[in-house]
Design a protein around this motif. Sequence first.
Motif, PDB file in Angstrom:
ATOM      1  N   ARG A 100      23.209  31.734  27.992  1.00 32.34           N
ATOM      2  CA  ARG A 100      23.164  31.560  26.534  1.00 32.34           C
ATOM      3  C   ARG A 100      23.950  32.658  25.832  1.00 32.34           C
ATOM      4  O   ARG A 100      24.685  32.407  24.881  1.00 32.34           O
ATOM      5  CB  ARG A 100      21.703  31.562  26.096  1.00 32.34           C
ATOM      6  N   LEU A 105      25.999  27.892  27.660  1.00 33.10           N
ATOM      7  CA  LEU A 105      25.174  26.775  27.205  1.00 33.10           C
ATOM      8  C   LEU A 105      25.792  26.098  25.989  1.00 33.10           C
ATOM      9  O   LEU A 105      25.723  24.875  25.839  1.00 33.10           O
ATOM     10  CB  LEU A 105      23.759  27.261  26.877  1.00 33.10           C
ATOM     11  N   LYS A 106      26.384  26.902  25.105  1.00 29.76           N
ATOM     12  CA  LYS A 106      27.015  26.341  23.909  1.00 29.76           C
ATOM     13  C   LYS A 106      28.143  25.390  24.299  1.00 29.76           C
ATOM     14  O   LYS A 106      28.300  24.310  23.699  1.00 29.76           O
ATOM     15  CB  LYS A 106      27.539  27.470  23.035  1.00 29.76           C
ATOM     16  N   ALA A 109      26.791  22.261  25.943  1.00 27.65           N
ATOM     17  CA  ALA A 109      26.092  21.398  24.989  1.00 27.65           C
ATOM     18  C   ALA A 109      27.025  20.405  24.310  1.00 27.65           C
ATOM     19  O   ALA A 109      26.572  19.367  23.822  1.00 27.65           O
ATOM     20  CB  ALA A 109      25.386  22.248  23.934  1.00 27.65           C
ATOM     21  N   ARG A 115      22.038  17.434  26.604  1.00 29.83           N
ATOM     22  CA  ARG A 115      21.266  18.659  26.777  1.00 29.83           C
ATOM     23  C   ARG A 115      20.061  18.444  27.686  1.00 29.83           C
ATOM     24  O   ARG A 115      19.754  19.295  28.524  1.00 29.83           O
ATOM     25  CB  ARG A 115      20.825  19.173  25.404  1.00 29.83           C
ATOM     26  N   TRP A 261      20.438  27.287  21.459  1.00 23.76           N
ATOM     27  CA  TRP A 261      21.553  27.171  22.396  1.00 23.76           C
ATOM     28  C   TRP A 261      22.626  28.238  22.141  1.00 23.76           C
ATOM     29  O   TRP A 261      23.523  28.413  22.988  1.00 23.76           O
ATOM     30  CB  TRP A 261      22.177  25.791  22.302  1.00 23.76           C
TER      31      TRP A 261
END
Length: 262
Positions: A100, A105-106, A109, A115, A261
């Motif tokens: 993160r 994660l961004k 996503a 997700r 996120w």
Amino acid sequence: MTATGAGVASGTFTPRPGAAPLSRMIRAQAALETRMLLRNGEQLLLTVVIPTLLLVLFSAVDIVDTGSGKPVDFLAPGVLALAVMSTAFTGQAIATGFERRYGVLKRLAVSPLPRWALMTAKTCAVLVTEVLQTVLLTVIALALGWSPQGSPVPVLLLLVLGTAAFSGLGLLMAGTLKAEATLAAANLVFLLLLVGGGVIVPLDRFPAAAQSVLQFLPVSALSDGLRDVLQHGTGMPWTDLGILAVWAVLGLGAAAKFFRWE
């Protein structure tokens, strides 16, 4: 080139843009997550080395009074619970927290992978790692003279609910705290629950007031439930399963609601 040849070439090499089937994406991501878990030195220390050393050391050396019977019969279920906690909670919280922080994660996503599918892949990686842990620790415990009792069905239910409970708590921590805070907090919680969660030291060695609180911890419920089945051969440990189910619902629900996120 003939018209027929051009048609064959066109049909063979024409691109087909679009996302892969969802099941294939989840399998690929789960395989990647598993490799990342197994290649990380700190993860291996938490998930394999520490539980193995604790099992061997405390089974061979009479350091803690584990009651009547062979020490390994008491220790093996507790170490299995510790292995689940180390993978589903500590390891997952730290890894996800730094993913993160670094923006992994961004970026994931906004990929075709939903997700919820990413979290499913992470859970699959945790389960695969736990299977490997369980096999290794079981082999070592049997070599040390462990004589497991009971049915595998309640053991499986305990491990699944324990994994769900710790995964929810780990994701909640990773999704709400900074990566450095997650690293410190996850390791601190691991050490505290190792000492006070009935893994190595029986809960009845603690004062009565402390026992009334410690017995409701997820690692205590998991280790006690596994010990009731594998050491004493009891049936379904409904109380421990209920405690783990409550932790699983609360942890996963809170993680789904508060996870950030970015």
